[in-house]
Design a protein around this motif. Structure first.
Motif, PDB file in Angstrom:
ATOM      1  N   ARG A  51       0.823  -1.215   0.000  1.00  8.98           N
ATOM      2  CA  ARG A  51       0.000   0.000   0.000  1.00  8.98           C
ATOM      3  C   ARG A  51       0.858   1.266   0.000  1.00  8.98           C
ATOM      4  NH1 ARG A  51      -5.446  -0.640   0.619  1.00  8.98           N
ATOM      5  NH2 ARG A  51      -5.343   1.447  -0.279  1.00  8.98           N
ATOM      6  N   LEU A  52       1.934   1.261   0.780  1.00 15.15           N
ATOM      7  CA  LEU A  52       2.809   2.436   0.797  1.00 15.15           C
ATOM      8  C   LEU A  52       3.557   2.589  -0.516  1.00 15.15           C
ATOM      9  CD1 LEU A  52       4.260   2.341   4.430  1.00 15.15           C
ATOM     10  CD2 LEU A  52       2.407   3.753   3.531  1.00 15.15           C
ATOM     11  N   ALA A  57       4.217   5.763  -5.479  1.00 12.59           N
ATOM     12  CA  ALA A  57       4.123   5.910  -6.932  1.00 12.59           C
ATOM     13  C   ALA A  57       3.096   6.971  -7.313  1.00 12.59           C
ATOM     14  CB  ALA A  57       3.756   4.565  -7.561  1.00 12.59           C
ATOM     15  N   HIS A  58       1.975   7.026  -6.582  1.00 12.78           N
ATOM     16  CA  HIS A  58       0.954   8.042  -6.848  1.00 12.78           C
ATOM     17  C   HIS A  58       1.500   9.438  -6.601  1.00 12.78           C
ATOM     18  CE1 HIS A  58      -3.135   9.780  -6.942  1.00 12.78           C
ATOM     19  NE2 HIS A  58      -2.707  10.519  -5.937  1.00 12.78           N
ATOM     20  N   TRP A 282       8.376  -2.290   4.446  1.00 13.67           N
ATOM     21  CA  TRP A 282       7.722  -1.027   4.105  1.00 13.67           C
ATOM     22  C   TRP A 282       8.597   0.181   4.402  1.00 13.67           C
ATOM     23  CZ3 TRP A 282       7.571   1.406   8.782  1.00 13.67           C
ATOM     24  CH2 TRP A 282       7.557   0.589   9.928  1.00 13.67           C
ATOM     25  N   ALA A 283       9.853  -0.036   4.771  1.00 18.86           N
ATOM     26  CA  ALA A 283      10.722   1.088   5.166  1.00 18.86           C
ATOM     27  C   ALA A 283      10.985   2.030   3.996  1.00 18.86           C
ATOM     28  CB  ALA A 283      12.037   0.554   5.729  1.00 18.86           C
ATOM     29  N   ALA A 284      11.333   1.487   2.829  1.00 14.86           N
ATOM     30  CA  ALA A 284      11.711   2.341   1.691  1.00 14.86           C
ATOM     31  C   ALA A 284      10.548   3.212   1.203  1.00 14.86           C
ATOM     32  CB  ALA A 284      12.256   1.469   0.556  1.00 14.86           C
ATOM     33  N   ALA A 288      10.421   7.359   1.524  1.00 18.26           N
ATOM     34  CA  ALA A 288      10.301   8.198   0.324  1.00 18.26           C
ATOM     35  C   ALA A 288       9.125   9.162   0.446  1.00 18.26           C
ATOM     36  CB  ALA A 288      10.136   7.304  -0.911  1.00 18.26           C
ATOM     37  N   LEU A 289       8.002   8.685   0.957  1.00 18.90           N
ATOM     38  CA  LEU A 289       6.840   9.551   1.134  1.00 18.90           C
ATOM     39  C   LEU A 289       7.113  10.641   2.164  1.00 18.90           C
ATOM     40  CD1 LEU A 289       4.010   6.871   1.108  1.00 18.90           C
ATOM     41  CD2 LEU A 289       4.223   8.766  -0.510  1.00 18.90           C
ATOM     42  N   GLN A 290       7.739  10.275   3.270  1.00 17.58           N
ATOM     43  CA  GLN A 290       8.040  11.265   4.303  1.00 17.58           C
ATOM     44  C   GLN A 290       8.988  12.337   3.786  1.00 17.58           C
ATOM     45  OE1 GLN A 290       7.628   9.304   8.651  1.00 17.58           O
ATOM     46  NE2 GLN A 290       9.389   8.599   7.521  1.00 17.58           N
TER      47      GLN A 290
END
Length: 427
Positions: A51-52, A57-58, A282-284, A288-290
């Protein structure tokens, strides 16, 4: 002479050997309860990672398509949907009896207590965000009123004046600064600003989104690997599952506070609140989002500090930024036309060329208002859904803790020795 033990597959390395031995143990154990436990724990980690990754990507696609923030209404809806689905995967972990039975033993007990505390703080943030989203409708009505009165067949000076008054309600801080600079000694707050303040006070007069987020992110750390490895058997991966859900909640609420202008948002830490271990699946994508959100936050704060506007606390929501940008461009054009009419002392009818420019800017503002309106209602429903789901999940964790504590009290010998109880499939 016994035959030597065959070596593990070549090229696997140290971690490959661990994986090979774990698979061999799992196959040889033929323990359905342990298989259910491993499947549920692995499914949670893989689900959060998937999901992350989709969210990352979005956000990357949105940033590549335009210069606006990646924090849009569709992004926030996807983020809250990821919280809901991750909660479902976490509830599946708690449904495995051996895992739930280990929730009151170290290190899971401390992580469970932290998750319960973060769940309460999550409810506070969701409540404040819900009220803020409702208050954005006042801004939407002001912007839409400004655009609507300028789409008349023939523009008159009265239409321009009415639109400028509507835009002034959209930016009450700018109006107060202008009045104070002109020697007026300040002005009364507009209806929209009174509504925003009243909604904020309904949370709490001294409530601060920034301090709240700092408290949520405090002491957020993965379980110690030594302690996790020492608790062999049932529930050995529960600590990581609890930490994963805490991380998802902290990240989602931080992104929500960054997007919508919650009360005292400016004091929130701009740096990313979650530092997941690199070994986590889910770390990467979360990192990236943060980093993307933090960079946008810093850029907007820097822009606001130079311009002297209210940009640092206005939020990063892309649709609201589009409304503000279109309204400011329209207001600048209206001011130019007003100055020209004062110099010419005309009859108040706007010229054809200027009327065409005003209509184009008004249509841009109306389109931005439509985009904001279309996304607000679904996001408000999503916020309410997450609120109720967090309440239910917290109640489930409390129930598991109570059951685990009573089971440990009933069997003090195994609890004191650190040996997990036998698999129980009903509780």
């Amino acid at each position: 002479m016994a035959a030597p033990e065959p070596p593990p597959p070549s090229g696997t390395g140290f971690f490959g050997m661990l994986s090979f031995r774990r698979s061999a143990t799992a196959v040889a154990s033929f323990d359905p309860a342990q298989d259910d436990e491993l499947l549920a724990l692995d499914a949670l980690q893989a689900h959060v990672a998937d999901r992350l990754s989709a969210l990352s990507a979005h956000a990357a696609a949105a940033a590549a398509a335009s210069t606006s923030s990646a924090l849009s209404l569709p992004f926030l809806a996807k983020l809250l949907d990821a919280v809901l689905s991750s909660d479902a995967a976490f509830r599946a972990v708690l449904a495995v009896a051996p895992v739930a039975a280990a929730i009151s033993r170290p290190p899971s007990d401390r992580l469970a207590s932290d998750l319960l505390d973060r769940a309460v703080k999550t409810l506070d943030v969701l409540n404040a965000a819900s009220l803020t989203l409702a208050s954005l409708r006042a801004a939407h009505r002001a912007a839409l009123a400004a655009a609507s009165c300028l789409l008349a067949p023939s523009l008159h000076r009265a239409h321009l004046a009415r639109a400028r008054r509507a835009i002034a309600r959209l930016f009450p801080d700018d109006a107060r600064v202008a009045t104070a600079g002109g020697g007026g000694g300040g002005c009364a707050p507009s209806p929209s600003s009174r509504t925003m303040r009243a909604l904020s006070f309904s949370v709490s007069k001294n409530w601060s989104a920034g301090r709240h987020m700092n408290a949520m992110a405090a002491h957020l750390a993965p379980p110690p690997t030594q302690a996790t490895a020492a608790v062999a058997g049932a529930g050995s991966g529960l600590g990581l599952a609890l930490y994963t859900m805490s991380s998802v909640l902290v990240f989602a609420m931080w992104a929500l506070v960054a997007a919508v202008p919650c009360q005292d948002r400016a004091s929130a830490a701009v740096s990313p609140p979650v530092a997941p271990p690199k070994q986590a699946q889910w770390a990467a994508p979360m990192s990236a989002l943060q980093d993307r959100i933090a960079e946008e936050w810093r850029r907007r704060e820097k822009k606001g500090s130079f311009s002297g506007s209210s940009a640092p606390t206005a939020g990063l929501l892309a649709e609201m930024q589009a409304v503000e940008r279109a309204a400011r461009d329209l207001n600048s054009l209206l001011e130019e036309i007003a100055e020209e009419q004062e110099e010419e002392e005309g009859h108040g009818i706007v010229g054809e060329d200027r009327a065409r420019e005003v209509t184009e800017r008004a249509e841009e503002l109306a389109a931005a208002c439509r985009a904001l309106e279309e996304g607000l209602a679904p996001l408000e429903r999503q916020v309410r859904a997450v609120f109720h789901r967090v309440v239910a999940c917290r109640a489930e964790v409390v129930r598991c803790i109570d059951h685990s504590t009573r089971a440990a009290t009933a069997n003090p010998a195994s609890s004191a020795s650190g040996v997990p109880p036998q698999h129980q499939h009903s509780f």
